[in-house]
Design a protein around this motif. Sequence first.
Motif, mmCIF file in Angstrom:
data_model
loop_
_atom_site.group_PDB
_atom_site.id
_atom_site.type_symbol
_atom_site.label_atom_id
_atom_site.label_comp_id
_atom_site.label_asym_id
_atom_site.label_seq_id
_atom_site.Cartn_x
_atom_site.Cartn_y
_atom_site.Cartn_z
ATOM 1 N N GLU A 199 0.852 -1.367 -0.038
ATOM 2 C CA GLU A 199 0.077 0.151 0.077
ATOM 3 C C GLU A 199 0.939 1.533 -0.194
ATOM 4 O O GLU A 199 1.634 0.896 1.326
ATOM 5 N N VAL A 200 0.477 2.178 -1.326
ATOM 6 C CA VAL A 200 1.601 3.155 -1.289
ATOM 7 C C VAL A 200 1.020 4.659 -1.467
ATOM 8 O O VAL A 200 0.571 4.098 -2.627
ATOM 9 N N PRO A 201 0.823 5.644 -0.433
ATOM 10 C CA PRO A 201 0.945 6.482 -0.994
ATOM 11 C C PRO A 201 1.868 7.098 -1.706
ATOM 12 O O PRO A 201 2.792 7.428 -1.676
ATOM 13 N N HIS A 239 10.014 2.991 -8.556
ATOM 14 C CA HIS A 239 9.483 1.773 -6.971
ATOM 15 C C HIS A 239 9.726 0.006 -6.829
ATOM 16 O O HIS A 239 9.354 -0.183 -8.395
ATOM 17 N N GLU A 240 10.564 -0.400 -6.907
ATOM 18 C CA GLU A 240 10.948 -1.848 -7.124
ATOM 19 C C GLU A 240 8.979 -2.715 -6.916
ATOM 20 O O GLU A 240 8.293 -2.475 -5.599
ATOM 21 N N VAL A 241 8.326 -3.412 -7.447
ATOM 22 C CA VAL A 241 7.055 -4.480 -7.299
ATOM 23 C C VAL A 241 7.623 -5.763 -7.245
ATOM 24 O O VAL A 241 7.990 -5.893 -8.358
ATOM 25 N N ASP A 242 6.295 -6.246 -6.326
ATOM 26 C CA ASP A 242 6.593 -7.454 -6.240
ATOM 27 C C ASP A 242 5.455 -7.763 -7.575
ATOM 28 O O ASP A 242 4.659 -7.251 -7.626
ATOM 29 N N CYS A 302 0.760 -6.069 -10.270
ATOM 30 C CA CYS A 302 1.614 -6.506 -11.168
ATOM 31 C C CYS A 302 2.658 -7.272 -10.955
ATOM 32 O O CYS A 302 3.572 -8.458 -11.300
ATOM 33 N N THR A 303 0.576 -8.461 -10.936
ATOM 34 C CA THR A 303 1.570 -9.971 -10.693
ATOM 35 C C THR A 303 2.088 -11.211 -11.609
ATOM 36 O O THR A 303 2.946 -11.666 -11.780
ATOM 37 N N ALA A 304 1.745 -9.755 -12.896
ATOM 38 C CA ALA A 304 2.584 -10.790 -14.033
ATOM 39 C C ALA A 304 3.683 -10.283 -14.477
ATOM 40 O O ALA A 304 4.889 -9.978 -15.713
ATOM 41 N N LEU A 305 4.166 -8.948 -14.053
ATOM 42 C CA LEU A 305 5.497 -8.694 -13.741
ATOM 43 C C LEU A 305 6.459 -9.345 -14.000
ATOM 44 O O LEU A 305 7.155 -9.219 -12.542
ATOM 45 N N ASP A 306 8.129 -9.387 -14.480
ATOM 46 C CA ASP A 306 9.264 -10.148 -14.120
ATOM 47 C C ASP A 306 10.055 -9.159 -13.631
ATOM 48 O O ASP A 306 10.208 -7.969 -14.062
ATOM 49 N N ALA A 307 10.944 -10.052 -13.269
ATOM 50 C CA ALA A 307 12.053 -8.770 -12.550
ATOM 51 C C ALA A 307 12.558 -8.025 -13.961
ATOM 52 O O ALA A 307 13.003 -8.896 -15.018
ATOM 53 N N GLY A 308 13.371 -7.183 -13.600
ATOM 54 C CA GLY A 308 13.616 -5.852 -14.756
ATOM 55 C C GLY A 308 12.436 -5.111 -15.797
ATOM 56 O O GLY A 308 12.627 -4.417 -16.452
ATOM 57 N N GLN A 309 11.231 -5.864 -15.676
ATOM 58 C CA GLN A 309 9.674 -5.364 -16.765
ATOM 59 C C GLN A 309 9.757 -4.286 -15.939
ATOM 60 O O GLN A 309 9.545 -4.174 -14.452
ATOM 61 N N THR A 326 9.316 -0.765 -11.052
ATOM 62 C CA THR A 326 10.200 -1.961 -11.767
ATOM 63 C C THR A 326 10.071 -3.173 -11.378
ATOM 64 O O THR A 326 9.977 -3.589 -10.403
ATOM 65 N N GLY A 327 9.899 -4.381 -11.765
ATOM 66 C CA GLY A 327 9.455 -5.722 -11.381
ATOM 67 C C GLY A 327 11.019 -6.381 -11.145
ATOM 68 O O GLY A 327 12.172 -6.643 -11.535
ATOM 69 N N THR A 328 10.576 -7.137 -9.419
ATOM 70 C CA THR A 328 11.605 -7.747 -8.747
ATOM 71 C C THR A 328 11.651 -9.113 -8.910
ATOM 72 O O THR A 328 12.786 -9.914 -9.121
#
Length: 478
Positions: A199-201, A239-242, A302-309, A326-328
């Motif tokens: 949760e990011v403001p 921001h890095e996202v899982d 962001c569930t389908a974001l690969d690392a670096g995408q 940016t995906g982790t």
Amino acid sequence: MAARGSGVTEGTGGGGVSRRVVLRAGLEGGGLVALGGIGLALSSGSAAAPPSKGTLNPLVVPDLVPPAALTAAPGITTLGDGKQCKALLYDGQLPGPFFEVRDGAPVKIPFTNGLASDTTVHWHGLIVPEHADGQPHHAVAPGAKYDYAFTVNQRAGMSWYHPHPHLATASQVAYGLAGGFIIRDEEEDALTLPSGAYEVPLVIRDANVDKAGNLSYNGKASGFTGNIALVNGTRDAEHEVDRSWYRFRILVGSNSRLFKLTLSTGAAFRLIGNDGGLLPQAVDLAEMELSPGERVDVLVDCTALDAGQTVGLVDGNSGWTLLQLTGTGNTGGTGSATTVPAAGGTLSTSIPSLGPATTRRVFSFDGMTRINGVVYDMDLISFQVQQNTVEEWEFRTNGNAPHPVHVHGTSFQVVSRTGGRRRLFPWEGGWKDTVLLHDRETVTVRLSFNHGHTGRYLLHCHKLEHEDAGMMLNFEVV
Ligand code: C2O
Ligand code: CU
Ligand code: CU
């Protein structure tokens, strides 16, 4: 808050001398001219090279903290690029602290004005007694204190706070003064939305910096527009996202710039809330046009974001990428929700229909300085409203729009928009406190001052330069 302030303290004096004292002494010695002594136009002594093009800076993510003492003062921050940047700051932070409370909580915020000019703290979106509303009438002098005390009595949602001094709101906000205020309640808890790191403001705004890298302000009557974007005080933010859903709580904290938010992939935001909290239903939509003071609460997949995408949060008006995600490649940890509300799914059943209005009023936002032909006069009460009755207010303009129209002391429901865009948008459902009026538009809202507070409140344009120039009025709830 990310550890952005610490290096600054070391760099500006040390000893037992507080940063504020050092800076004020420095500013006073610097020959201030403009803007009530805010005067950030000193050379910084820091000659770091600008970051090379394409460098991204880690997004500052504000911690959510319980309400506590608050100080506004000149200070030094960075815009995420490591360069020193003079600004006006709440508690030395850009943005200021994000307070988090539960509905029903008593709040006490002892405030100290460390600025060289009058200020107030207005709790935008919070329905509080007049004495705690931070109106221009309750100016806090330089060096003085003011205790903001109120009991939170409204549903979950994200409000914010900013200065509201007579004639000087725009400059103080542009120089950095704004913070967040998040309310929680059981209705929201039950949805188990993404929380913690998920949760990011996001406070989005534009800004100008001078040659020395300090925030600068050159407002003009038609509104200030800066040439860089800041998200939580970070320029070129990343921001890095899982692999998870994220909940972004977005506030437009600009002075006058509108933002047309999209995702660079063309994917939809799942809109779940706005100024006054959860909407009745979740709605998927690819674009949202928002004006100063408005908030949206969105879920992003962001569930389908690969690392670096990457995915960009983009402003379609300026073409700026405000924030790069940016995906982790990691799966989500604690707080990542495995299921989120479906599009069309019910979020809230607690939004009543206000029923028919007993009084109708028309407000014309005229030129850049007037409502119904009148320039703001602190001592004039333009009309009285009976508490616990329902009123319908019609907002019109004869030009110089957009005007983001904001009401203190209650939330409203938007009933209709005729002319111009001729429709209401999903982010205008539920409860609002700020609504965008474009040229040729007429917007009607319904409201009731039924929160137990009587006294003086404000109606104004939230383009801050219009507000300061007089597009504001006082009314009284009796
Ligand atoms: Cu955010 Cu009277 O304003
Ligand atoms: Cu307000
Ligand atoms: Cu305006």
